[in-house]
Design a protein around this motif. Structure first.
Motif, PDB file in Angstrom:
ATOM      1  N   PRO A  56       0.798  -1.241   0.000  1.00 58.36           N
ATOM      2  CA  PRO A  56       0.000   0.000   0.000  1.00 58.36           C
ATOM      3  C   PRO A  56       0.823   1.279   0.000  1.00 58.36           C
ATOM      4  CG  PRO A  56      -1.002  -1.617   1.450  1.00 58.36           C
ATOM      5  CD  PRO A  56       0.294  -2.219   0.994  1.00 58.36           C
ATOM      6  N   ALA A  57       1.809   1.376   0.878  1.00 52.76           N
ATOM      7  CA  ALA A  57       2.618   2.598   0.939  1.00 52.76           C
ATOM      8  C   ALA A  57       3.375   2.823  -0.358  1.00 52.76           C
ATOM      9  CB  ALA A  57       3.591   2.524   2.118  1.00 52.76           C
ATOM     10  N   ASP A  58       3.842   1.744  -0.993  1.00 55.11           N
ATOM     11  CA  ASP A  58       4.555   1.872  -2.264  1.00 55.11           C
ATOM     12  C   ASP A  58       3.654   2.454  -3.346  1.00 55.11           C
ATOM     13  OD1 ASP A  58       6.666   0.504  -0.995  1.00 55.11           O
ATOM     14  OD2 ASP A  58       5.823  -1.429  -1.597  1.00 55.11           O
ATOM     15  N   VAL A  59       2.426   1.943  -3.415  1.00 53.25           N
ATOM     16  CA  VAL A  59       1.496   2.390  -4.448  1.00 53.25           C
ATOM     17  C   VAL A  59       1.175   3.866  -4.270  1.00 53.25           C
ATOM     18  CG1 VAL A  59      -0.848   2.139  -5.349  1.00 53.25           C
ATOM     19  CG2 VAL A  59       0.514   0.107  -4.836  1.00 53.25           C
ATOM     20  N   VAL A  60       0.844   4.273  -3.051  1.00 46.85           N
ATOM     21  CA  VAL A  60       0.498   5.676  -2.807  1.00 46.85           C
ATOM     22  C   VAL A  60       1.694   6.572  -3.098  1.00 46.85           C
ATOM     23  CG1 VAL A  60      -0.119   7.350  -1.016  1.00 46.85           C
ATOM     24  CG2 VAL A  60      -1.332   5.172  -1.168  1.00 46.85           C
ATOM     25  N   ARG A  61       2.897   6.129  -2.721  1.00 46.19           N
ATOM     26  CA  ARG A  61       4.086   6.946  -2.959  1.00 46.19           C
ATOM     27  C   ARG A  61       4.334   7.157  -4.450  1.00 46.19           C
ATOM     28  NH1 ARG A  61       7.226   4.516   0.312  1.00 46.19           N
ATOM     29  NH2 ARG A  61       7.931   2.911  -1.133  1.00 46.19           N
ATOM     30  N   ILE A  62       4.238   6.093  -5.253  1.00 46.75           N
ATOM     31  CA  ILE A  62       4.514   6.235  -6.684  1.00 46.75           C
ATOM     32  C   ILE A  62       3.415   7.039  -7.366  1.00 46.75           C
ATOM     33  CG2 ILE A  62       3.378   4.112  -7.456  1.00 46.75           C
ATOM     34  CD1 ILE A  62       6.767   5.430  -8.705  1.00 46.75           C
ATOM     35  N   ALA A  69      -1.578  14.694  -5.575  1.00 46.03           N
ATOM     36  CA  ALA A  69      -2.232  14.320  -4.319  1.00 46.03           C
ATOM     37  C   ALA A  69      -3.636  13.773  -4.562  1.00 46.03           C
ATOM     38  CB  ALA A  69      -2.290  15.534  -3.383  1.00 46.03           C
ATOM     39  N   THR A  70      -4.314  14.268  -5.585  1.00 48.36           N
ATOM     40  CA  THR A  70      -5.649  13.748  -5.893  1.00 48.36           C
ATOM     41  C   THR A  70      -5.573  12.285  -6.303  1.00 48.36           C
ATOM     42  OG1 THR A  70      -6.470  15.924  -6.570  1.00 48.36           O
ATOM     43  CG2 THR A  70      -7.652  13.995  -7.405  1.00 48.36           C
ATOM     44  N   GLY A  71      -4.600  11.954  -7.134  1.00 48.29           N
ATOM     45  CA  GLY A  71      -4.411  10.560  -7.525  1.00 48.29           C
ATOM     46  C   GLY A  71      -4.101   9.673  -6.343  1.00 48.29           C
ATOM     47  N   ALA A  72      -3.288  10.187  -5.401  1.00 48.99           N
ATOM     48  CA  ALA A  72      -2.977   9.412  -4.203  1.00 48.99           C
ATOM     49  C   ALA A  72      -4.219   9.166  -3.360  1.00 48.99           C
ATOM     50  CB  ALA A  72      -1.911  10.140  -3.381  1.00 48.99           C
ATOM     51  N   ALA A  73      -5.106  10.164  -3.285  1.00 49.00           N
ATOM     52  CA  ALA A  73      -6.349   9.993  -2.520  1.00 49.00           C
ATOM     53  C   ALA A  73      -7.277   8.985  -3.196  1.00 49.00           C
ATOM     54  CB  ALA A  73      -7.048  11.336  -2.367  1.00 49.00           C
ATOM     55  N   LEU A  74      -7.317   8.997  -4.526  1.00 47.89           N
ATOM     56  CA  LEU A  74      -8.111   8.008  -5.249  1.00 47.89           C
ATOM     57  C   LEU A  74      -7.557   6.603  -5.038  1.00 47.89           C
ATOM     58  CD1 LEU A  74      -8.707   9.896  -8.617  1.00 47.89           C
ATOM     59  CD2 LEU A  74     -10.384   9.460  -6.819  1.00 47.89           C
ATOM     60  N   ALA A  75      -6.228   6.492  -5.080  1.00 46.29           N
ATOM     61  CA  ALA A  75      -5.593   5.193  -4.832  1.00 46.29           C
ATOM     62  C   ALA A  75      -5.889   4.713  -3.420  1.00 46.29           C
ATOM     63  CB  ALA A  75      -4.086   5.290  -5.062  1.00 46.29           C
ATOM     64  N   SER A  76      -5.903   5.637  -2.467  1.00 41.31           N
ATOM     65  CA  SER A  76      -6.197   5.278  -1.081  1.00 41.31           C
ATOM     66  C   SER A  76      -7.579   4.648  -0.959  1.00 41.31           C
ATOM     67  CB  SER A  76      -6.102   6.522  -0.204  1.00 41.31           C
ATOM     68  OG  SER A  76      -6.514   6.248   1.119  1.00 41.31           O
ATOM     69  N   PRO A 101      -3.630   8.526   2.837  1.00 44.05           N
ATOM     70  CA  PRO A 101      -4.333   9.814   2.814  1.00 44.05           C
ATOM     71  C   PRO A 101      -5.846   9.616   2.807  1.00 44.05           C
ATOM     72  CG  PRO A 101      -3.429   9.301   0.647  1.00 44.05           C
ATOM     73  CD  PRO A 101      -2.875   8.269   1.596  1.00 44.05           C
ATOM     74  N   ALA A 102      -6.564  10.637   3.169  1.00 44.17           N
ATOM     75  CA  ALA A 102      -8.030  10.561   3.186  1.00 44.17           C
ATOM     76  C   ALA A 102      -8.546  10.272   1.778  1.00 44.17           C
ATOM     77  CB  ALA A 102      -8.614  11.866   3.698  1.00 44.17           C
ATOM     78  N   PRO A 103      -9.479   9.326   1.633  1.00 44.03           N
ATOM     79  CA  PRO A 103      -9.996   8.997   0.297  1.00 44.03           C
ATOM     80  C   PRO A 103     -10.676  10.191  -0.358  1.00 44.03           C
ATOM     81  CG  PRO A 103     -10.598   7.304   1.901  1.00 44.03           C
ATOM     82  CD  PRO A 103     -10.050   8.466   2.669  1.00 44.03           C
ATOM     83  N   GLU A 104     -10.603  10.238  -1.684  1.00 48.27           N
ATOM     84  CA  GLU A 104     -11.252  11.304  -2.445  1.00 48.27           C
ATOM     85  C   GLU A 104     -12.739  10.981  -2.611  1.00 48.27           C
ATOM     86  OE1 GLU A 104     -10.774  14.945  -4.733  1.00 48.27           O
ATOM     87  OE2 GLU A 104      -9.536  13.874  -3.274  1.00 48.27           O
ATOM     88  N   PRO A 105     -13.635  11.918  -2.316  1.00 49.13           N
ATOM     89  CA  PRO A 105     -15.071  11.666  -2.530  1.00 49.13           C
ATOM     90  C   PRO A 105     -15.356  11.369  -4.001  1.00 49.13           C
ATOM     91  CG  PRO A 105     -14.731  13.637  -1.198  1.00 49.13           C
ATOM     92  CD  PRO A 105     -13.399  13.247  -1.731  1.00 49.13           C
TER      93      PRO A 105
END
Length: 391
Positions: A56-62, A69-76, A101-105
């Motif tokens: 999980p941390a690897d995916v969000v980091r890449i 940051a929006t993409g990271a929230a969607l990935a979360s 990160p907090a998920p994107e609505p």
């Protein structure tokens, strides 16, 4: 519904450029009934990432590195939904999930923009390369038989508290005393774990973890992480293309490396910012070379100090171990046990990375940055004064 999603994915995921994304997003924005299947498709892409060695941390980091940051929230959001289907997760995953990160609505700010960002994320997930696994993926035979995760050992809780105080204080002498005590506890904890494993024949094998090494000045940060890993009987391999270092070692040592590297980086960055402000007040403008030289000196100096401190603590522990056994030095004394663990870690690292290369990093060119970085490393010192590093 299936045909809409298939058409959108075919247009957006297998070609470069924004035109395909616009076509796919338009198809999805016009059909709200496709939303649930679209997100299930994303969970499938995340699941493929697990099978390729990612966590999980690897995916969000890449995603944050390659998109935003929006993409990271969607990935979360996708990661949270995908991992909820497992009854048990591999070690370290719980901490990684808690730090997402907090998920994107959904469908914000509008359906088209949201669908476009989601398809861009899917395109990246599909193209993730295979990397060296640092543990079994969830849902596999190995993952299903993992031992349950236990709470953090009391020693690590004490170490974490000491380092947090060192980061927060504004007094260099207090930070030095706190980090010195933390390093001593880490070294002693590692030795105790090694002796306990040898005496109880617990065995065990080295594991691995990945630690992000982010820009800017990532080469200096990777050198600092390598120094921390070596001092704690681990091996570190830096992947500059993907922005992380894989650290191989026994579990107590891996935990120590993560804690100490994070703390030293925080302390070093704070010291660099303060020193840089002083330079600017004096009329200096070349901040990039100053920072690069500062962090390089900081890493080099701490590498020397950490190695010396580990040797000092180990020698003191070995002396106490011999005294406790009447001066005898049988095969299962401290030094043979540590040597055997070093061999095991080296063998594990070479199996994971049979082909590694040595790269030349940009040197330090700013004398003032080097001097300030060396002084900052001394203030974050881990023990008694060690040999200096000249320009």
């Amino acid at each position: 519904m299936e045909s809409v999603i298939d058409r959108a994915c075919a247009a957006a995921l297998y070609a470069d450029g924004d035109e395909g994304l616009d076509v796919g997003a338009s198809l999805l924005a016009a059909d709200p009934s496709a939303d649930e299947e679209l997100h299930r498709r994303g969970e499938e892409f995340v699941r493929r990432a697990w099978s390729r060695g990612w966590q999980p941390a690897d995916v969000v980091r890449i995603v944050r590195r390659e998109l935003d940051a929006t993409g990271a929230a969607l990935a979360s959001a996708l990661i949270t939904a995908e991992t909820a289907r497992y009854g048990r997760l591999p070690p370290r995953w719980a901490d990684q999930l808690a730090a997402l990160p907090a998920p994107e609505p959904r469908n914000r700010p509008d359906r088209f923009t949201y669908a476009s960002a989601l398809l861009e994320l899917y395109r990246l997930l599909l193209r993730l390369p295979v990397i060296e696994p640092v543990g079994p993926p969830p849902g596999t035979a190995d993952g299903l038989h993992l031992p349950p995760a236990h709470g953090e050992p009391r020693m690590l809780t004490r170490i974490r508290a000491l380092l947090a105080k060192a980061e927060a204080t504004g007094f260099p002498e207090e930070a030095e005393a706190l980090t010195t005590k933390a390093q001593e506890l880490m070294a002693r904890h590692s030795i105790d774990e090694a002796l306990l494993a040898a005496r109880t024949h617990a065995g065990g094998t080295p594991g691995a973890c990945r630690i992000g090494v982010d820009a800017p000045y990532e080469s200096a940060k990777a050198i600092l992480l390598d120094a921390v890993a070596s001092a704690n009987r681990c091996r570190a391999v830096w992947n500059s293309d993907l922005g992380f270092t894989t650290v191989v070692g026994f579990e107590p040592d891996l935990e120590a490396v993560e804690l100490l590297f994070t703390s030293l980086l925080v302390q070093g960055t704070a010291a660099m910012t303060k020193a840089e402000a002083g330079q600017r007040a004096g009329g200096r403008k070349r901040t990039k070379t100053f920072r690069q030289s500062f962090l390089m000196a900081y890493a080099q100096r701490l590498g020397s100090r950490l190695a010396a401190d580990t040797a000092r603590v180990t020698a003191a522990a070995d002396t106490g171990d011999r005294a406790g056994r009447g001066g005898e030095a049988p095969a299962q004394g401290l030094l043979p046990v540590l040597a055997a663990r070093d061999v095991a870690v080296t063998d594990a690292a070479e199996r994971m990375f049979p082909r590694t290369t040595t790269s030349r990093v940009r040197g330090a060119t700013d004398a003032e940055g080097w001097d300030h970085g060396t002084a900052a490393a001394d203030r974050a010192s881990m023990g008694g004064r060690g040999p200096g590093i000249t320009r």
